[in-house]
Design a protein around this motif. Sequence first.
Motif, PDB file in Angstrom:
ATOM      1  N   PHE A   1      -7.270  -0.001  -2.999  1.00 33.49           N
ATOM      2  CA  PHE A   1      -7.258  -0.244  -1.549  1.00 33.49           C
ATOM      3  C   PHE A   1      -8.059  -1.073  -0.740  1.00 33.49           C
ATOM      4  O   PHE A   1      -7.914  -1.759   0.240  1.00 33.49           O
TER       5      PHE A   1
ATOM      6  N   MET B   1      -3.100   5.276  -5.826  1.00 30.30           N
ATOM      7  CA  MET B   1      -3.796   4.238  -5.323  1.00 30.30           C
ATOM      8  C   MET B   1      -5.361   4.661  -5.220  1.00 30.30           C
ATOM      9  O   MET B   1      -5.738   5.383  -4.840  1.00 30.30           O
TER      10      MET B   1
ATOM     11  N   CYS C   1       0.756  -1.037  -0.020  1.00 31.10           N
ATOM     12  CA  CYS C   1      -0.084   0.151  -0.017  1.00 31.10           C
ATOM     13  C   CYS C   1       0.784   1.100  -0.127  1.00 31.10           C
ATOM     14  O   CYS C   1       0.551   2.222  -0.910  1.00 31.10           O
TER      15      CYS C   1
END
Length: 290
Positions: free
Chosen positions: A32, A27, A17
């Motif tokens: 996510f 992102m 991440c």
Amino acid sequence: GAGGRLRMGTLLSRQSCQARLRSADGMSLAEFLYPALQAYDFLHLYQHHGCRIQLGGHDQMGNIMSGYELVSKMTGTDVFGITVPLITSTAGDKLGKTAGNAVWLNRDKTSPFELYQFFVRQQDNVVEKYLKLFTFLPLEEIAHIMEMHAKEPEKWGPQKRLAAEVTKLVHGREGLESAKRCTKALYYSSVEALEDMSDQELQELFRQATSAELMLEPGMTVLDLCRKANAIPDGPSGYRKITDGGVSINGHRVTNPETVLILGQHILKNGVSLLRVGKKNYYIIKWLQL
């Protein structure tokens, strides 16, 4: 219920991440949320199928950990995750469905020939590891194979042995023989190999090839064949395509458009002709009522 058990801090702290957040592309919300969806998938599999182990590539570590945490918190049961090193292409890219370069065990998706060629093209720096990972050869034998390779690298001994062992393991001895026939036909212009190939093997070897069924007429020429197969344009440009050496039949170049087709030479004993125009345009001709 699941969303309340997953902590934002933990998800944000994952190395995967962090890397995406720092990248130029950033992102998306869908990306996510993916670890949460995979975690819930693990929970569903445990609750409905008793699944307690999730196995994946090491790039799935964060997703598997999310699943471990969710199942543990919601059920109080110990579950487990196992990650393995990724197998990458010669360029170092990940192999898989998403990357579009997956190698399949299903013959309809990856033919024995394609599987064989994938492994026979592996570089020296990975072939020993692959022999250990993908075959049941004793370590002593693998060491001997690599010693012989150091003396005669031009023979590609480890690569050929690796390709043969894996293809035989997945598709059996018949699949290995099929892969070898296709290799001889494509790379060594072997007429004998072409004659022994089944319709299935021809379709697998020349997946993008155009197939045509034709009747052999008396005095039929190379030019007639090319035009009936719609392999060359009409007029002088198509004629020149042959005279300039751009056409081959069964692996042998033909430069005289008026050459009459001969059984056993231009038409193989299995009733097939393999016509190639240019470097990559193949046509499989099946002759009717020979």
